[in-house]
Design a protein around this motif. Structure first.
Motif, short mmCIF file in Angstrom:
data_model
loop_
_atom_site.label_atom_id
_atom_site.label_comp_id
_atom_site.label_asym_id
_atom_site.label_seq_id
_atom_site.Cartn_x
_atom_site.Cartn_y
_atom_site.Cartn_z
N LYS A 258 -11.04 40.66 47.31
CA LYS A 258 -10.12 40.20 48.34
C LYS A 258 -8.68 40.34 47.84
O LYS A 258 -8.38 40.05 46.69
N ASP A 259 -7.80 40.77 48.71
CA ASP A 259 -6.37 40.97 48.43
C ASP A 259 -6.10 42.23 47.60
O ASP A 259 -4.92 42.54 47.33
N ARG A 260 -7.13 42.95 47.18
CA ARG A 260 -6.93 44.22 46.46
C ARG A 260 -7.49 45.40 47.23
O ARG A 260 -6.96 46.50 47.15
#
Length: 122
Positions: free
Chosen positions: A64-66
């Motif tokens: 998540k977030d990458r």
């Protein structure tokens, strides 16, 4: 017959980026969900991300977030943009699709690609 073909794997340094692509072809009536799993050596296959009609996306906490998953319904394709890659992201990445083939009524089936290798190393 339905086939999923992946592309875009390779070797990248930590902190780098890769983009995976997967296209589904064959006798497809509609695709409900497309996504990516990965399997590292000696480990079980794990969910990376999925995108369903909506679109509604779902990510594992580890990416998540990458990572960013996206879908092109006109091409029956799914993409995975992987940024800020870490050595622990090293794995074989598998595309999958949950879909209704033509001439099978409302039944859905899950199909898998052959896998593409991602190696994150300096």
């Amino acid at each position: 017959q339905v086939q999923l073909v992946e592309s875009g794997g390779g070797l990248v340094q930590p902190g780098g980026s890769l983009r995976l692509a997967c296209a589904a072809s064959g006798s497809i009536f509609t695709i409900h969900v497309m996504g990516w799993y990965r399997q590292a050596p000696g480990k079980q296959r794990e969910l990376v991300a999925t995108v369903s009609n909506g679109p509604i996306t779902n990510y594992s906490d580890s990416v998540k977030d990458r990572f960013t998953i996206s879908r092109d319904n006109s091409k029956n394709a799914v993409y995975l943009q992987m940024d800020s890659l870490k050595p622990e992201d090293t794995a074989d990445y598998y595309c999958y699709a949950q879909l209704q083939p033509t001439n099978w009524g409302p039944r859905t089936f899950r199909y898998w690609g052959q896998g593409t290798q991602v190696t994150v190393s300096s």
